[in-house]
Motif scaffolding. Structure first.
Motif, PDB file in Angstrom:
ATOM      1  N   UNK A 181      72.750  59.772  39.492  1.00  0.00           N
ATOM      2  CA  UNK A 181      73.136  61.125  39.121  1.00  0.00           C
ATOM      3  C   UNK A 181      72.663  61.459  37.710  1.00  0.00           C
ATOM      4  N   UNK A 182      72.946  60.562  36.779  1.00  0.00           N
ATOM      5  CA  UNK A 182      72.540  60.780  35.391  1.00  0.00           C
ATOM      6  C   UNK A 182      71.016  60.817  35.294  1.00  0.00           C
ATOM      7  N   UNK A 183      70.346  60.004  36.129  1.00  0.00           N
ATOM      8  CA  UNK A 183      68.882  59.984  36.128  1.00  0.00           C
ATOM      9  C   UNK A 183      68.330  61.328  36.620  1.00  0.00           C
ATOM     10  N   UNK A 184      68.981  61.905  37.607  1.00  0.00           N
ATOM     11  CA  UNK A 184      68.557  63.205  38.137  1.00  0.00           C
ATOM     12  C   UNK A 184      68.727  64.308  37.091  1.00  0.00           C
ATOM     13  N   UNK A 185      69.825  64.283  36.387  1.00  0.00           N
ATOM     14  CA  UNK A 185      70.085  65.269  35.337  1.00  0.00           C
ATOM     15  C   UNK A 185      69.065  65.098  34.212  1.00  0.00           C
ATOM     16  N   UNK A 186      68.816  63.849  33.847  1.00  0.00           N
ATOM     17  CA  UNK A 186      67.852  63.560  32.790  1.00  0.00           C
ATOM     18  C   UNK A 186      66.450  64.065  33.188  1.00  0.00           C
ATOM     19  N   UNK A 187      66.084  63.870  34.446  1.00  0.00           N
ATOM     20  CA  UNK A 187      64.775  64.333  34.946  1.00  0.00           C
ATOM     21  C   UNK A 187      64.695  65.857  34.891  1.00  0.00           C
ATOM     22  N   UNK A 188      65.763  66.533  35.265  1.00  0.00           N
ATOM     23  CA  UNK A 188      65.790  68.004  35.218  1.00  0.00           C
ATOM     24  C   UNK A 188      65.625  68.498  33.778  1.00  0.00           C
ATOM     25  N   UNK A 189      66.254  67.826  32.845  1.00  0.00           N
ATOM     26  CA  UNK A 189      66.137  68.193  31.419  1.00  0.00           C
ATOM     27  C   UNK A 189      64.697  68.003  30.954  1.00  0.00           C
ATOM     28  N   UNK A 190      64.092  66.885  31.372  1.00  0.00           N
ATOM     29  CA  UNK A 190      62.697  66.620  31.005  1.00  0.00           C
ATOM     30  C   UNK A 190      61.761  67.683  31.593  1.00  0.00           C
ATOM     31  N   UNK A 191      61.981  68.020  32.861  1.00  0.00           N
ATOM     32  CA  UNK A 191      61.140  69.033  33.507  1.00  0.00           C
ATOM     33  C   UNK A 191      61.297  70.386  32.807  1.00  0.00           C
ATOM     34  N   UNK A 192      62.540  70.727  32.462  1.00  0.00           N
ATOM     35  CA  UNK A 192      62.788  71.989  31.769  1.00  0.00           C
ATOM     36  C   UNK A 192      62.085  72.008  30.414  1.00  0.00           C
ATOM     37  N   UNK A 193      62.171  70.911  29.670  1.00  0.00           N
ATOM     38  CA  UNK A 193      61.516  70.828  28.352  1.00  0.00           C
ATOM     39  C   UNK A 193      60.002  70.978  28.513  1.00  0.00           C
ATOM     40  N   UNK A 194      59.454  70.293  29.503  1.00  0.00           N
ATOM     41  CA  UNK A 194      58.009  70.373  29.740  1.00  0.00           C
ATOM     42  C   UNK A 194      57.609  71.811  30.091  1.00  0.00           C
ATOM     43  N   UNK A 195      58.380  72.467  30.950  1.00  0.00           N
ATOM     44  CA  UNK A 195      58.093  73.865  31.327  1.00  0.00           C
ATOM     45  C   UNK A 195      58.117  74.777  30.104  1.00  0.00           C
ATOM     46  N   UNK A 196      59.078  74.571  29.221  1.00  0.00           N
ATOM     47  CA  UNK A 196      59.171  75.395  28.010  1.00  0.00           C
ATOM     48  C   UNK A 196      57.944  75.187  27.110  1.00  0.00           C
ATOM     49  N   UNK A 197      57.526  73.954  26.987  1.00  0.00           N
ATOM     50  CA  UNK A 197      56.329  73.642  26.191  1.00  0.00           C
ATOM     51  C   UNK A 197      55.113  74.317  26.832  1.00  0.00           C
ATOM     52  N   UNK A 198      55.021  74.210  28.140  1.00  0.00           N
ATOM     53  CA  UNK A 198      53.898  74.826  28.854  1.00  0.00           C
ATOM     54  C   UNK A 198      53.885  76.339  28.647  1.00  0.00           C
ATOM     55  N   UNK A 199      55.035  76.974  28.826  1.00  0.00           N
ATOM     56  CA  UNK A 199      55.110  78.432  28.658  1.00  0.00           C
ATOM     57  C   UNK A 199      54.743  78.867  27.246  1.00  0.00           C
ATOM     58  N   UNK A 200      55.173  78.107  26.275  1.00  0.00           N
ATOM     59  CA  UNK A 200      54.925  78.480  24.883  1.00  0.00           C
ATOM     60  C   UNK A 200      53.469  78.276  24.460  1.00  0.00           C
ATOM     61  N   UNK A 201      52.844  77.213  24.943  1.00  0.00           N
ATOM     62  CA  UNK A 201      51.536  76.835  24.398  1.00  0.00           C
ATOM     63  C   UNK A 201      50.344  77.034  25.334  1.00  0.00           C
ATOM     64  N   UNK A 202      50.551  77.211  26.628  1.00  0.00           N
ATOM     65  CA  UNK A 202      49.401  77.231  27.539  1.00  0.00           C
ATOM     66  C   UNK A 202      48.426  78.377  27.247  1.00  0.00           C
ATOM     67  N   UNK A 203      48.922  79.565  27.003  1.00  0.00           N
ATOM     68  CA  UNK A 203      48.018  80.696  26.742  1.00  0.00           C
ATOM     69  C   UNK A 203      47.272  80.535  25.420  1.00  0.00           C
ATOM     70  N   UNK A 204      47.954  80.204  24.309  1.00  0.00           N
ATOM     71  CA  UNK A 204      47.200  79.980  23.063  1.00  0.00           C
ATOM     72  C   UNK A 204      46.201  78.816  23.180  1.00  0.00           C
ATOM     73  N   UNK A 205      46.559  77.789  23.947  1.00  0.00           N
ATOM     74  CA  UNK A 205      45.646  76.664  24.143  1.00  0.00           C
ATOM     75  C   UNK A 205      44.416  77.109  24.922  1.00  0.00           C
ATOM     76  N   UNK A 206      44.615  77.965  25.914  1.00  0.00           N
ATOM     77  CA  UNK A 206      43.500  78.501  26.702  1.00  0.00           C
ATOM     78  C   UNK A 206      42.546  79.280  25.798  1.00  0.00           C
TER      79      UNK A 206
END
Length: 181
Positions: A1-26
């Motif tokens: 259960x804790x591993x699933x929550x931790x994975x969701x947090x990681x995915x959310x963090x990665x998505x936020x990084x992607x949203x913030x930087x993908x266009x300027x990186x392009x």
């Protein structure tokens, strides 16, 4: 259960990084490579490695932007180096083919290209002759004609386009036009 929550947090963090930087990186990638598809590939590759290596967990927020943009730059430079090697091989092959074809061309064909150049507007004609036949730099031609370097570039591009269109159906003359690339 804790591993699933931790994975969701990681995915959310990665998505936020992607949203913030993908266009300027392009846009940054486009400053190195000219094709939008290639710039998209660069950004995608950087993010795939970023996720696969779990780098997003290791890099501090303060240096995240620097890390991502440096990764884009390195990826672009590696691609350009690879292209230069391939382009070098193609250039050698093209030079051999062009030399053979140039030997076959007769004066009448060359005269036809020169006649078409003579029909171009005066400034365009002078720019083509200066850049390709007298091997002048754009700035030298601009100074000689008393025009801006951007005007030289625009008129040169238009003149070459006209010549390519004019001789597109004649491969023998098209090779001459390709030399004027």
């Amino acid at each position: 259960m804790a591993e699933s929550v931790n994975r969701k947090i990681q995915e959310y963090r990665f998505e936020q990084i992607f949203k913030e930087f993908s266009k300027p990186m392009f846009l940054y990638a486009l400053s190195f490579v000219t094709a939008e598809e290639e710039a998209e590939d660069v950004v995608q590759e950087v993010f795939v490695n970023f996720w696969k290596d779990k780098t997003y967990q290791k890099v501090r927020n303060e240096v995240m932007k620097t890390y991502l943009f440096r990764s884009v730059k390195n990826n672009c430079l590696n691609r350009l180096k690879k292209k230069d090697v391939q382009r070098g091989r193609l250039d050698l092959l093209r030079e051999e083919v062009v030399e053979e074809e140039m030997m076959k061309l007769n004066d009448a064909l060359i005269q036809e290209v020169e006649s078409e150049i003579d029909r171009l507007p005066e400034q365009t004609r002078e720019i083509i002759r200066g850049v390709f036949f007298r091997e002048m730099k754009y700035q030298e031609v601009a100074d000689l004609l008393g025009i801006s370097i951007n005007t030289v570039k625009t008129l040169l591009k238009n003149g070459i386009k006209h010549l390519r269109e004019r001789f597109a159906e004649r491969m023998d003359l098209f090779l001459i036009i390709m030399l004027i690339k």
